[in-house]
Write a protein that holds these residues in place. Structure first.
Motif, mmCIF file in Angstrom:
data_model
loop_
_atom_site.group_PDB
_atom_site.id
_atom_site.type_symbol
_atom_site.label_atom_id
_atom_site.label_comp_id
_atom_site.label_asym_id
_atom_site.label_seq_id
_atom_site.Cartn_x
_atom_site.Cartn_y
_atom_site.Cartn_z
ATOM 1 N N ASN A 127 26.078 37.310 10.504
ATOM 2 C CA ASN A 127 26.394 38.661 10.976
ATOM 3 C C ASN A 127 25.139 39.376 11.460
ATOM 4 O O ASN A 127 25.151 40.049 12.502
ATOM 5 N N ASP A 142 24.221 37.911 14.789
ATOM 6 C CA ASP A 142 25.144 38.355 15.844
ATOM 7 C C ASP A 142 24.896 39.808 16.234
ATOM 8 O O ASP A 142 25.081 40.191 17.396
ATOM 9 N N GLU A 143 24.462 40.605 15.254
ATOM 10 C CA GLU A 143 24.205 42.025 15.514
ATOM 11 C C GLU A 143 22.765 42.270 15.982
ATOM 12 O O GLU A 143 22.340 43.417 16.114
ATOM 13 N N LYS A 144 22.045 41.189 16.241
ATOM 14 C CA LYS A 144 20.687 41.244 16.788
ATOM 15 C C LYS A 144 19.699 41.923 15.834
ATOM 16 O O LYS A 144 18.713 42.524 16.269
#
Length: 210
Positions: free
Chosen positions: A191, A194-196
């Motif tokens: 996560n 994915d959220e950088k």
């Protein structure tokens, strides 16, 4: 990590070993450190290799208490090594120097300069260990896995002053270190990726939010 033998020549170290009646034990990778050594009133110094101190919960789960590499120190008065649920494992072929506490703390030793240097070095290392233990408490106090991970990354970032940090252990051991379910931690890492927030490559973590 400072060495307990900083400022001590090899000949002085040999005299120190004789003075303190030290013993050196060798362990193969994945071998459990001798139970008698674990429970004794001793100070252990990792001369070569690395060891891991684990706490085994009632349900069989393992919590990593400490990861100790070369020159690191452990013992019954600074770790939970005298607890029956404690386990010490050699993570690689290792040598451990063992000192009986009664020999170490003998006031007669103070007349030897090399002993005083050694004892000062031990104090510095133990003080560092206490700081690291307090850091871990800060991590374990966090409720959510994400909070634990970000707190750990923040602590390591402040040490290195870099956006890139290198884990001292693998991701499996990281989950044990922060005391969370491994699968759940891997999901949270995904996560964060994915959220950088982060990039992950093996043991290298790049903090993108910095």
């Amino acid at each position: 990590m400072n060495s307990p033998f900083d400022g001590i020549s090899r000949s002085q170290a040999n005299k120190l070993f004789d003075l303190l009646e030290t013993h050196i034990y060798k362990f193969n990778k994945n071998q459990e450190v001798l139970p008698t050594l674990k429970n004794a009133n001793i100070v252990g110094i990792v001369l070569h290799g690395s060891i891991q101190i684990n706490y085994i919960e009632y349900n069989g789960n393992e919590i990593v208490l400490e990861e100790l590499s070369e020159n690191n120190v452990f013992g019954s008065y600074m770790s939970l090594t005298n607890d029956e649920n404690c386990q010490i494992i050699a993570k690689e072929d290792s040598e451990i120097l063992v000192i009986d506490n009664n020999k170490l703390l003998n006031p007669k030793n103070l007349k030897y300069a090399y002993y005083n240097i050694f004892f000062r070095n031990l104090f510095i290392i133990i003080n560092t260990k206490l700081k690291e233990r307090n850091e871990r408490i800060r991590i374990l106090e966090k409720k959510q896995i994400r909070e634990k991970l970000l707190e750990y990354f923040e602590i390591e970032h402040k040490k290195s002053l870099s956006k890139v940090i290198y884990l001292p252990f693998n991701l499996k051991d990281l989950a044990d270190y922060i005391a969370v379910n491994r699968s759940a931690m891997f999901r949270e890492l995904k996560n964060l990726k994915d959220e950088k927030f982060i990039e992950v490559k093996n043991r290298r973590i790049t903090l993108l939010y910095k």
